[in-house]
Design a protein around this motif. Structure first.
Motif, short mmCIF file in Angstrom:
data_model
loop_
_atom_site.label_atom_id
_atom_site.label_comp_id
_atom_site.label_asym_id
_atom_site.label_seq_id
_atom_site.Cartn_x
_atom_site.Cartn_y
_atom_site.Cartn_z
N SER A 1 0.85 -1.18 0.00
CA SER A 1 0.00 0.00 0.00
C SER A 1 0.89 1.23 0.00
CB SER A 1 -0.94 -0.02 1.22
OG SER A 1 -0.17 -0.04 2.39
N GLY A 2 0.26 2.37 -0.16
CA GLY A 2 1.01 3.62 -0.25
C GLY A 2 1.15 4.03 -1.70
N SER A 3 1.63 5.22 -1.93
CA SER A 3 1.78 5.66 -3.32
C SER A 3 3.20 6.12 -3.58
CB SER A 3 0.78 6.78 -3.63
OG SER A 3 1.29 8.01 -3.13
N LEU A 4 3.59 5.97 -4.83
CA LEU A 4 4.95 6.35 -5.22
C LEU A 4 4.86 7.06 -6.57
CD1 LEU A 4 8.00 6.23 -4.82
CD2 LEU A 4 7.99 3.99 -5.89
N ARG A 5 5.19 8.34 -6.56
CA ARG A 5 5.13 9.11 -7.80
C ARG A 5 6.51 9.58 -8.20
NH1 ARG A 5 0.35 11.38 -9.30
NH2 ARG A 5 -1.44 10.58 -8.14
N VAL A 6 6.81 9.44 -9.48
CA VAL A 6 8.04 10.00 -10.02
C VAL A 6 7.63 10.95 -11.13
CG1 VAL A 6 10.24 9.55 -11.16
CG2 VAL A 6 9.37 7.93 -9.47
N ALA A 7 8.06 12.20 -11.03
CA ALA A 7 7.66 13.26 -11.97
C ALA A 7 6.14 13.31 -12.12
CB ALA A 7 8.33 13.04 -13.33
N GLY A 8 5.45 13.13 -11.01
CA GLY A 8 4.00 13.26 -11.01
C GLY A 8 3.25 12.04 -11.47
N ILE A 9 3.98 11.02 -11.98
CA ILE A 9 3.30 9.83 -12.49
C ILE A 9 3.37 8.72 -11.46
CG2 ILE A 9 3.26 8.11 -14.34
CD1 ILE A 9 4.91 10.32 -15.95
N ASP A 10 2.23 8.14 -11.14
CA ASP A 10 2.19 7.06 -10.17
C ASP A 10 2.84 5.82 -10.77
OD1 ASP A 10 1.58 5.02 -8.36
OD2 ASP A 10 -0.31 5.99 -7.77
N ARG A 11 3.88 5.31 -10.09
CA ARG A 11 4.61 4.15 -10.60
C ARG A 11 3.71 2.92 -10.70
NH1 ARG A 11 9.58 4.04 -12.70
NH2 ARG A 11 10.55 2.50 -11.35
N ARG A 12 2.62 2.90 -9.91
CA ARG A 12 1.83 1.68 -9.88
C ARG A 12 0.74 1.66 -10.94
NH1 ARG A 12 0.17 -0.69 -4.43
NH2 ARG A 12 -1.26 1.05 -4.29
N THR A 13 0.42 2.83 -11.52
CA THR A 13 -0.69 2.85 -12.46
C THR A 13 -0.23 3.07 -13.90
OG1 THR A 13 -0.99 5.21 -12.09
CG2 THR A 13 -2.31 3.73 -10.74
N VAL A 14 1.07 2.92 -14.13
CA VAL A 14 1.57 3.12 -15.49
C VAL A 14 1.02 2.04 -16.42
CG1 VAL A 14 3.62 3.25 -16.95
CG2 VAL A 14 3.63 4.29 -14.69
N GLY A 15 0.75 0.87 -15.85
CA GLY A 15 0.16 -0.18 -16.65
C GLY A 15 1.16 -1.23 -17.08
N HIS A 16 0.63 -2.27 -17.72
CA HIS A 16 1.48 -3.37 -18.15
C HIS A 16 1.93 -3.14 -19.59
CE1 HIS A 16 0.61 -5.52 -14.49
NE2 HIS A 16 -0.66 -5.22 -14.64
N GLY A 17 2.61 -4.14 -20.13
CA GLY A 17 3.02 -4.04 -21.53
C GLY A 17 4.40 -3.42 -21.66
N ALA A 18 5.00 -3.67 -22.83
CA ALA A 18 6.39 -3.28 -23.05
C ALA A 18 6.58 -1.77 -22.96
CB ALA A 18 6.85 -3.79 -24.41
N ALA A 19 5.65 -0.98 -23.56
CA ALA A 19 5.82 0.47 -23.58
C ALA A 19 5.82 1.04 -22.16
CB ALA A 19 4.70 1.11 -24.40
N ALA A 20 4.91 0.54 -21.32
CA ALA A 20 4.83 1.02 -19.94
C ALA A 20 6.09 0.64 -19.17
CB ALA A 20 3.60 0.44 -19.26
N ARG A 21 6.55 -0.58 -19.42
CA ARG A 21 7.78 -1.04 -18.74
C ARG A 21 8.95 -0.15 -19.09
NH1 ARG A 21 6.89 -6.51 -20.12
NH2 ARG A 21 8.31 -6.18 -21.84
N LEU A 22 9.08 0.15 -20.37
CA LEU A 22 10.20 0.97 -20.81
C LEU A 22 10.08 2.39 -20.26
CD1 LEU A 22 10.61 -0.29 -24.47
CD2 LEU A 22 12.04 -0.82 -22.50
N ALA A 23 8.86 2.90 -20.21
CA ALA A 23 8.64 4.25 -19.68
C ALA A 23 9.06 4.30 -18.21
CB ALA A 23 7.18 4.64 -19.82
N ARG A 24 8.68 3.29 -17.45
CA ARG A 24 9.09 3.22 -16.04
C ARG A 24 10.60 3.15 -15.93
NH1 ARG A 24 4.60 -0.13 -14.51
NH2 ARG A 24 5.75 -1.96 -15.17
N ALA A 25 11.21 2.33 -16.81
CA ALA A 25 12.66 2.14 -16.75
C ALA A 25 13.40 3.45 -17.01
CB ALA A 25 13.09 1.08 -17.76
N ARG A 26 12.85 4.29 -17.89
CA ARG A 26 13.54 5.55 -18.20
C ARG A 26 13.49 6.53 -17.03
NH1 ARG A 26 12.03 4.49 -23.39
NH2 ARG A 26 10.06 5.58 -23.27
N GLN A 27 12.54 6.33 -16.12
CA GLN A 27 12.49 7.20 -14.95
C GLN A 27 13.55 6.83 -13.92
OE1 GLN A 27 8.43 6.82 -13.54
NE2 GLN A 27 7.96 8.84 -14.39
N VAL A 28 13.65 5.52 -13.64
CA VAL A 28 14.52 5.08 -12.54
C VAL A 28 15.45 3.97 -12.99
CG1 VAL A 28 14.60 4.21 -10.18
CG2 VAL A 28 12.65 5.58 -10.91
#
Lengths: 285, 262, 285
Positions: free
Chosen positions: A68-95
């Motif tokens: 539980s709890g929330s984690l935002r990087v640059a205003g985007i919630d890390r948990r709601t970015v979604g599945h799939g390759a594009a979302a994974r890569l987007a998350r990876a570019r943040q951290v």
């Protein structure tokens, strides 16, 4: 949304428990932890093993989820970015993350150059021909020579491997770099070189660091602010130089007194530890 | 001062053309804690392993190693075993490698006492339990029946240290024995060793990469570089008194929480 | 702590030492010759291996028949040479089948855990408790005897063994931080498993599979010897041993000894190569 007023990383009420055995109570690794990291800032996490510092690092890097709890990087919630390759890569570019074991964290089949071009191609940051040039630039940034580009991990020293790991993390140009005990396995002289490199990287870019270490002196050198963790919870936080020189919490004082230095006496540390445990059990009853 | 427990004189070690140690001299007296510091590959571990003749057959050794006055490099296999059994204990960094994963903690702890020293298993168990308690392990009776995988790394390292002390060695060779422990746990373990030194004159050769620890805990410290001892200093004087350029370099690289200068 | 110089030097010396390893290279050379013989068998065999010559039954080695003849007067050298094909192709096919099945199951079990892992554990428990040969005989009893059934039966018997081995090395491979590093880079689970983890496992697997090839050869020869595998007039080596047995009481050891030695020599050579290969790959990992 992403105004200069909101910090780059905002973690709020993170909680994580692990089920170790069927029937047994879950072990709480992270207990209601909140923190922020500004762009360009370095935040340290200190505490003993089992304090939850590595789990927090892994949650931020996306290797572990928070219950539980929330984690935002640059205003985007890390948990709601979604599945799939594009979302994974987007998350990876943040951290991006650098691990403790400089040997195990590199794919031993790939040369240094392949490791770097692979990361860049994956994120479409260098189309075909430019990848090699990009790799060369990265190598220069981490002070490795062009001849080392063709070497494989087993041909490199521990410090060189860790430079490659840092270069690989930088290859995707992340906003946040997580370092989990990244200099702990290195000799002091090599450690000093890697710390200097981190300092240079911070001066060149506005990258934010989450720096996890059990070594208070290293944390003092690298970070601006620090969280002291005990049993998964934050017991003290503040500017690193203040926390480490004028600790307010008894646990922080215990940690600092335990570090060998002038006047250090093991029996004294044991006495302090006992006093701390006692004060905790008093507080909880 | 009586004859030292461990005396290494002009010890050289090579594998074929590769020189690992070059004329190393060091000594540990009863009740003394002697530090051995240096970076990876400087020959710290090789020195300890050579001193116990725990090296592959391809190694060629020169010089002498005396433990309790006996010449380790010259004796036959039987006497070597007797030296290893009676005089010395070795603690290495990785506790999981030192304990048999399919044996109970209690068995690992007492087997040397029973099998090598011929003690009755009841006495061995009592001694083992005492030591587990002494190294700060709670509910020792319960731990005795557990297997290595049920304990954390820090716990296991304490078990290994307890196991090393069961046979009341005169000399302890500790190779990064506390490096994997949290600072508070490290202090607990080192307090036990210090007690043993004061109570019965245990001599310790303490190998570490932590220079602050060496300075704070050791009576004397040897600094190694590329297979050679480059400097010998008293622990208290390690940071202030180092004159060798390499030692200075090493000490300057150590991060320290400094008082603010601004 | 990183590896110390002595260990590194020993390892390096070990690698170059093994390059000069005469036993390994003799075995490789011998197996190379055996494979060449199998390929060019029809051109090398002086006689038709199935040509019966009652005038030359159980003849001693001579210029005409360098290894002598069997109970039907067939030339032993020609039978041995042609037999190489069936004796090698059988275990090869068996290994390919068992590997595809076993490696897939092993990796899925290691990656995914849960029910596949439990199922695999149960199957391998049963297989280990149950004599392999009995299982194979059972399969043959159901599907009828013959070389093809023997290969399929042994492949089914070997698959769980390979799966179990694969699972154990896959688990240790997955625990390496480079797998986490790929995840942090945003690479998907299936891609990590197939493109990075499997290739990193192959060195460890390869040695094991080479050793298993020897076992497979023995297994198939045993089945033919028992009459379940290759059928007359084939010159498969196990069958040759069985057919030659009648001569032993009459003092004619050649027809049993020749294929027997061939089996033993190939199996020993394969074992040496397999074990050294595993060691050599291990030194690099």
């Amino acid at each position: 949304m992403n105004t200069s007023a909101t910090p780059l990383v905002v973690a709020d009420g993170l909680h994580r428990a692990f089920h170790v055995a069927r029937g047994a109570d879950p072990v709480v690794a992270v207990d209601d932890v909140s923190f922020t990291i500004e762009a360009g800032e370095a935040l340290g996490l200190v505490g003993e093993s089992g304090s939850g510092k590595s789990t927090i690092a892994r949650i931020l890097a996306g290797l572990e989820r928070a219950d539980s709890g929330s984690l935002r990087v640059a205003g985007i919630d890390r948990r709601t970015v979604g599945h799939g390759a594009a979302a994974r890569l987007a998350r990876a570019r943040q951290v991006q993350m650098v691990f403790q074991d400089p040997y195990g964290s590199l794919d031993r089949r790939l040369t240094v150059e392949q490791t770097l071009t692979h990361a860049m191609r994956l994120h479409g940051l260098a189309g075909g021909r430019d990848a090699k040039g990009g790799a060369a630039e990265l190598l220069e940034r981490v002070r490795l020579s062009a001849t080392q580009a063709r070497l494989k991990p087993y041909q490199l020293s521990g410090g060189q491997r860790q430079r490659v790991a840092i270069a690989r993390a930088l290859a995707v140009e992340p906003a946040v770099l997580v370092l989990d005990e990244a200099v702990s396995a290195l000799d002091v002289s090599v450690q000093a070189q890697i710390l200097e490199l981190l300092d240079e990287i911070r001066r060149e870019s506005r990258i934010s660091l989450l720096f996890v270490s059990h070594d208070l002196a290293v944390v003092d050198e690298v970070t601006d602010r620090v969280l002291v963790l005990f049993g998964g919870a934050v017991v003290e936080e503040g500017r690193t130089q203040d926390v480490l020189r004028k600790p307010a919490h008894p646990y922080t004082r215990l940690l600092i007194a335990s570090v060998p230095g002038p006047g250090w006496d093991p029996h004294d540390v044991i006495a302090r530890r006992a006093a701390f445990e006692l004060s905790r059990s008093d507080a909880s009853t | 001062m009586t004859a030292p427990l461990l005396e290494i004189s002009d010890l050289s070690l090579r594998y074929g053309d590769a020189k690992i140690l070059n004329r190393v001299n060091l000594a540990v007296a009863a009740g003394e804690t002697v530090g051995l510091v240096g970076e990876s590959g400087s020959g710290k571990s090789s020195t300890v392993r050579a001193a116990l003749r725990l090296l592959p057959t391809s190694a060629s050794l020169e010089g002498s190693v005396r433990i309790g006055g006996r010449d380790v490099l010259g004796v036959d296999e039987r006497e070597l075993r007797s030296i290893r059994a009676d005089e010395v204990a070795l603690i290495q960094q990785d506790p999981r490698g030192a304990l048999n994963p399919v044996r109970r903690i209690g068995d690992s702890l007492t087997e040397r006492l029973v099998r090598v020293h011929g003690e009755r298993s009841v006495d061995a168990k009592r001694r083992g339990l005492e030591l587990l308690e002494a190294v700060g392990i709670s509910r020792p009776e319960h731990r005795f029946r557990q297997y290595p995988h049920e304990l954390s790394g820090g716990m296991l390292q304490r078990v290994v240290i307890a196991a090393a002390l069961t046979t009341r060695p005169k000399l302890l060779l500790a190779d990064e024995a506390t490096s994997a422990l949290d600072v508070t746990t490290q202090a607990e373990v080192l307090a036990i060793l210090r007690d043993q030194q004061q109570e019965r004159g245990l001599g310790v050769l303490f190998i570490t990469h932590d220079l602050h620890l060496a300075a704070a805990y050791c009576d004397r410290v040897y600094v190694m570089l590329r297979g050679e001892v480059v400097e010998e200093l008293s622990g208290a004087n390690l940071f202030a008194g180092a004159s060798d350029p390499y030692t200075r370099l090493l000490l300057e690289a150590v991060p320290t929480i400094r008082e603010e200068t601004t | 702590m990183t590896t110390n110089t002595a260990d590194v030097l020993i390892a390096r010396k070990g690698i170059s030492g093994r390059r000069r390893d005469p036993l390994f290279w003799t075995s490789v050379g011998f197996l190379g010759v055996v494979v060449l013989v199998a390929i060019f068998a029809p051109f090398l065999a002086p006689y038709d291996p199935e040509a019966i010559d009652f005038a030359a039954i159980w003849s001693q080695p001579s210029a005409a028949h360098p290894l002598g003849t069997d109970q039907l007067g067939r030339d032993l050298l020609s039978r041995l040479i042609l037999g190489t094909r069936e004796s090698l192709i059988g275990p090869f096919l068996l290994l390919v089948g068992a590997t595809i099945l076993g490696v897939t199951i092993g990796i899925v079990a290691a990656w995914n855990g849960r029910w596949i892992d439990v199922l695999l554990a149960r199957i391998t428990d049963v297989m280990f408790a149950f004599p392999g040969l009995l299982f194979v005989v059972l399969v043959i009893a159901v599907f009828g005897e013959g070389a093809a059934t023997a290969v399929v039966a042994l492949a089914l018997a070997y698959a769980p063994v390979i799966a179990k081995f694969t699972r154990s090395i896959a688990l240790s491979e997955l625990a390496r931080p480079y797998v986490d590093a790929y995840r942090v880079q945003g690479v998907g689970g299936a891609t990590i498993a197939t493109r990075y983890v499997v290739p990193n496992m192959t060195p460890a697997l390869l040695g094991y599979l080479v050793v298993l090839f020897g076992e497979g050869l023995m297994g198939l020869a045993t089945l033919s010897y028992l009459g379940f595998g290759a059928q007359p007039p084939s010159s498969e080596w196990g069958l040759m041993v069985q057919e030659g047995q009648d001569g032993i009481v009459l003092g004619h050891f050649g027809p049993t000894l020749v294929p027997g030695i061939a089996i033993a020599a190939v199996v020993v050579a394969v074992n040496i190569v397999g074990v050294r290969l595993a060691e050599r790959m291990g030194a690099r990992a």
